[in-house]
Motif scaffolding. Structure first.
Motif, PDB file in Angstrom:
ATOM      1  N   VAL A 268       0.853  -1.194   0.000  1.00  0.00           N
ATOM      2  CA  VAL A 268       0.000   0.000   0.000  1.00  0.00           C
ATOM      3  C   VAL A 268       0.883   1.235   0.000  1.00  0.00           C
ATOM      4  O   VAL A 268       2.035   1.205   0.446  1.00  0.00           O
ATOM      5  CB  VAL A 268      -0.956   0.044   1.214  1.00  0.00           C
ATOM      6  CG1 VAL A 268      -1.929  -1.113   1.174  1.00  0.00           C
ATOM      7  CG2 VAL A 268      -0.191   0.063   2.532  1.00  0.00           C
ATOM      8  N   THR A 269       0.331   2.335  -0.511  1.00  0.00           N
ATOM      9  CA  THR A 269       1.021   3.627  -0.498  1.00  0.00           C
ATOM     10  C   THR A 269       0.427   4.481   0.617  1.00  0.00           C
ATOM     11  O   THR A 269      -0.791   4.658   0.688  1.00  0.00           O
ATOM     12  CB  THR A 269       0.849   4.350  -1.843  1.00  0.00           C
ATOM     13  OG1 THR A 269       1.342   3.505  -2.887  1.00  0.00           O
ATOM     14  CG2 THR A 269       1.602   5.658  -1.855  1.00  0.00           C
ATOM     15  N   SER A 270       1.298   4.980   1.469  1.00  0.00           N
ATOM     16  CA  SER A 270       0.817   5.817   2.560  1.00  0.00           C
ATOM     17  C   SER A 270       0.503   7.222   2.063  1.00  0.00           C
ATOM     18  O   SER A 270       0.953   7.643   0.993  1.00  0.00           O
ATOM     19  CB  SER A 270       1.868   5.895   3.672  1.00  0.00           C
ATOM     20  OG  SER A 270       2.975   6.676   3.247  1.00  0.00           O
ATOM     21  N   ASP A 271      -0.273   7.938   2.853  1.00  0.00           N
ATOM     22  CA  ASP A 271      -0.523   9.363   2.611  1.00  0.00           C
ATOM     23  C   ASP A 271       0.470  10.142   3.454  1.00  0.00           C
ATOM     24  O   ASP A 271       0.330  10.215   4.685  1.00  0.00           O
ATOM     25  CB  ASP A 271      -1.957   9.702   3.002  1.00  0.00           C
ATOM     26  CG  ASP A 271      -2.271  11.181   2.838  1.00  0.00           C
ATOM     27  OD1 ASP A 271      -1.357  11.950   2.432  1.00  0.00           O
ATOM     28  OD2 ASP A 271      -3.411  11.579   3.127  1.00  0.00           O
ATOM     29  N   PRO A 272       1.505  10.748   2.838  1.00  0.00           N
ATOM     30  CA  PRO A 272       2.548  11.398   3.635  1.00  0.00           C
ATOM     31  C   PRO A 272       2.138  12.753   4.202  1.00  0.00           C
ATOM     32  O   PRO A 272       2.866  13.333   5.011  1.00  0.00           O
ATOM     33  CB  PRO A 272       3.687  11.565   2.628  1.00  0.00           C
ATOM     34  CG  PRO A 272       2.989  11.754   1.319  1.00  0.00           C
ATOM     35  CD  PRO A 272       1.767  10.869   1.391  1.00  0.00           C
ATOM     36  N   LEU A 273       0.989  13.257   3.775  1.00  0.00           N
ATOM     37  CA  LEU A 273       0.559  14.582   4.211  1.00  0.00           C
ATOM     38  C   LEU A 273      -0.411  14.533   5.387  1.00  0.00           C
ATOM     39  O   LEU A 273      -0.908  15.567   5.837  1.00  0.00           O
ATOM     40  CB  LEU A 273      -0.086  15.330   3.039  1.00  0.00           C
ATOM     41  CG  LEU A 273       0.784  15.443   1.779  1.00  0.00           C
ATOM     42  CD1 LEU A 273       0.047  16.227   0.697  1.00  0.00           C
ATOM     43  CD2 LEU A 273       2.129  16.090   2.090  1.00  0.00           C
ATOM     44  N   THR A 274      -0.684  13.333   5.878  1.00  0.00           N
ATOM     45  CA  THR A 274      -1.613  13.192   6.985  1.00  0.00           C
ATOM     46  C   THR A 274      -1.035  13.782   8.262  1.00  0.00           C
ATOM     47  O   THR A 274       0.193  13.856   8.425  1.00  0.00           O
ATOM     48  CB  THR A 274      -1.951  11.708   7.218  1.00  0.00           C
ATOM     49  OG1 THR A 274      -2.839  11.585   8.337  1.00  0.00           O
ATOM     50  CG2 THR A 274      -0.692  10.904   7.536  1.00  0.00           C
ATOM     51  N   ALA A 275      -1.915  14.166   9.166  1.00  0.00           N
ATOM     52  CA  ALA A 275      -1.481  14.657  10.475  1.00  0.00           C
ATOM     53  C   ALA A 275      -1.269  13.513  11.463  1.00  0.00           C
ATOM     54  O   ALA A 275      -0.825  13.741  12.590  1.00  0.00           O
ATOM     55  CB  ALA A 275      -2.515  15.628  11.035  1.00  0.00           C
ATOM     56  N   ASN A 276      -1.596  12.274  11.033  1.00  0.00           N
ATOM     57  CA  ASN A 276      -1.447  11.127  11.939  1.00  0.00           C
ATOM     58  C   ASN A 276       0.022  10.863  12.238  1.00  0.00           C
ATOM     59  O   ASN A 276       0.882  10.953  11.363  1.00  0.00           O
ATOM     60  CB  ASN A 276      -2.038   9.855  11.310  1.00  0.00           C
ATOM     61  CG  ASN A 276      -3.546   9.915  11.191  1.00  0.00           C
ATOM     62  OD1 ASN A 276      -4.166  10.864  11.640  1.00  0.00           O
ATOM     63  ND2 ASN A 276      -4.126   8.900  10.584  1.00  0.00           N
ATOM     64  N   ASP A 277       0.325  10.503  13.475  1.00  0.00           N
ATOM     65  CA  ASP A 277       1.653  10.002  13.792  1.00  0.00           C
ATOM     66  C   ASP A 277       1.859   8.662  13.086  1.00  0.00           C
ATOM     67  O   ASP A 277       0.899   7.905  12.865  1.00  0.00           O
ATOM     68  CB  ASP A 277       1.817   9.805  15.295  1.00  0.00           C
ATOM     69  CG  ASP A 277       1.891  11.131  16.046  1.00  0.00           C
ATOM     70  OD1 ASP A 277       2.324  12.123  15.433  1.00  0.00           O
ATOM     71  OD2 ASP A 277       1.513  11.161  17.235  1.00  0.00           O
ATOM     72  N   PRO A 278       3.111   8.330  12.730  1.00  0.00           N
ATOM     73  CA  PRO A 278       3.347   7.065  12.024  1.00  0.00           C
ATOM     74  C   PRO A 278       2.817   5.843  12.761  1.00  0.00           C
ATOM     75  O   PRO A 278       2.410   4.862  12.138  1.00  0.00           O
ATOM     76  CB  PRO A 278       4.876   7.024  11.903  1.00  0.00           C
ATOM     77  CG  PRO A 278       5.290   8.449  11.918  1.00  0.00           C
ATOM     78  CD  PRO A 278       4.334   9.125  12.855  1.00  0.00           C
ATOM     79  N   SER A 279       2.819   5.896  14.090  1.00  0.00           N
ATOM     80  CA  SER A 279       2.352   4.735  14.860  1.00  0.00           C
ATOM     81  C   SER A 279       0.837   4.737  15.067  1.00  0.00           C
ATOM     82  O   SER A 279       0.301   3.833  15.720  1.00  0.00           O
ATOM     83  CB  SER A 279       3.041   4.709  16.227  1.00  0.00           C
ATOM     84  OG  SER A 279       2.759   5.902  16.951  1.00  0.00           O
ATOM     85  N   GLY A 280       0.151   5.745  14.515  1.00  0.00           N
ATOM     86  CA  GLY A 280      -1.291   5.825  14.689  1.00  0.00           C
ATOM     87  C   GLY A 280      -2.052   5.084  13.612  1.00  0.00           C
ATOM     88  O   GLY A 280      -1.524   4.177  12.962  1.00  0.00           O
ATOM     89  N   ALA A 281      -3.307   5.467  13.411  1.00  0.00           N
ATOM     90  CA  ALA A 281      -4.148   4.810  12.408  1.00  0.00           C
ATOM     91  C   ALA A 281      -3.546   4.975  11.019  1.00  0.00           C
ATOM     92  O   ALA A 281      -2.982   6.019  10.685  1.00  0.00           O
ATOM     93  CB  ALA A 281      -5.560   5.404  12.446  1.00  0.00           C
TER      94      ALA A 281
END
Length: 382
Positions: free
Chosen positions: A41-54
């Motif tokens: 899967v490709t992550s969304d790098p612009l999210t405000a989520n911490d890497p260890s979050g959802a």
């Protein structure tokens, strides 16, 4: 086209691209081998989520890659460990991924991982906890029309007291499946929490328990994927499977000879390495389907050193190499992964992946690959 890499002594050394991008050829599903790529899967790098979050996923790019795999004729093993299942992709994200893939590529051959990963293994107290967790995921996937890959369970490995507990839980889980499933025997080199699976640390005893599960539920089992990185163990199990039950190789070290087979049989494929190797896999399978065994090996054998590097110990971090190549090849515009997994390999790993991918024709646009490799080197101060 040239680039400079740090050598073993830390000094920069020139490297010139030498590979020719591999020919693209679609693989027909009418052949007698069934071939799945376990897709990342490709992550969304612009999210405000911490890497260890959802999990925050770039859905457009993730679905575009599935269309790419389907266009090559490969099946898709969805929401598996290559998609960082249990290492950044939680069950909620996995189910959304399964739903979207079903809608995006409805004609694709897709099987989907059903496990117990929404149950924290430390919270599992009884076999019924594991049964309920399996049942929830099986039911949710079947509700959207999905086929099942029954994944190994960390919770079951924690609470089971012996082989009989595995027999009981698998019997009940398989009873809930509406179509034959693919079982997944995942070794502890991929997931240390699965040490002692099937109720034993000895392969010979594990083998007997696994075979008992299959024989006792043969009408519910399409096949089994074995991921132990040991071709002899795979062949031993393959030769003892009941008639009609497929062996899906999960051996990312020895896949060419296992898929080609021998006088007593062959393996189908369900491989994480067939994500970055998808063009080579499709081309090689088309050659094998045409009866060109030598061509099949000429195409796939040179990819084995790359696969062995990507899946080197600690093997659970192989996803980093998979996504790195997706970035180099333009399937995504960044190299940021769920759970920050892009940081789980050192720089020499990336430079050697680049070299080997080039040499076996898996860099489809050399200029782009060099530009992106230079971006990565710059992050390391090179």
């Amino acid at each position: 086209m040239d680039i400079q890499f740090p050598g073993p002594d830390g000094r920069l050394q020139a490297y010139s691209l030498s590979g020719t991008p591999i020919e693209t050829r679609s693989f027909s599903r009418s052949f007698n081998r069934v071939v799945f790529s376990a897709a990342h899967v490709t992550s969304d790098p612009l999210t405000a989520n911490d890497p260890s979050g959802a999990a925050a996923i770039d859905w457009d790019t993730t679905m575009a890659f599935r269309r790419h795999l389907h266009g090559l004729g490969l099946g898709i093993a969805e929401a598996m460990d290559t998609a960082q299942r249990g290492m950044g992709l939680d069950w909620k994200g996995a189910l959304e991924l399964i739903r979207r893939t079903k809608a995006e590529v409805p004609d694709a051959l897709v099987f989907n991982g059903a496990g117990t990963d929404h149950l924290n293994p430390n919270d599992a107290r009884t076999l019924d906890d594991v049964r309920c967790a399996y049942g929830e995921q099986i039911g949710a996937i079947q509700a959207v029309g999905g086929r099942i890959i029954l994944m190994a369970s960390r919770a079951l490995a924690r609470v089971a007291k012996g082989p009989e507990d595995y027999l009981a839980v698998y019997r009940d889980a398989l009873a809930e499946c509406d179509k034959p499933v693919v079982l997944h025997w995942l070794g502890d080199m991929f997931d240390p929490a699965l040490a002692g699976y099937w109720g034993s640390d000895r392969f010979e005893e594990q083998l007997e328990t696994c075979l008992s599960v299959i024989r006792d539920n043969v009408a519910k089992v399409d096949g089994i994927k074995i991921s132990l990185l040991d071709k002899d163990k795979e062949i031993l199990l393959r030769r003892r499977l009941p008639d009609g039950v497929k062996m899906y190789t999960g051996d990312d070290f020895n896949y060419p000879e296992l898929i080609e087979g021998d006088s007593e049989g062959y393996s189908h494929a369900l491989l994480g390495i067939f994500d970055p190797l998808a063009p080579a896999a499709a081309y090689a399978m088309a050659q094998l389907a045409a009866g060109d065994k030598a061509g099949f090996r000429r195409t796939l054998d040179p990819t084995v050193p790359l696969a062995r590097l990507i899946f080197r110990a600690p093997t659970q971090y192989y996803k980093t190499g998979v996504v790195f190549l997706a970035w180099l090849n333009g399937f995504q515009n960044h190299f940021i992964m769920l759970n920050g997994a892009q940081a789980m390999r050192p720089l020499p790993y990336f430079t050697e992946v680049f070299r080997l991918a080039d040499q076996c024709g898996l860099l489809r646009d050399g200029d782009l690959a060099i530009r992106r490799m230079r971006q990565l080197l710059a992050l390391y101060g090179v």
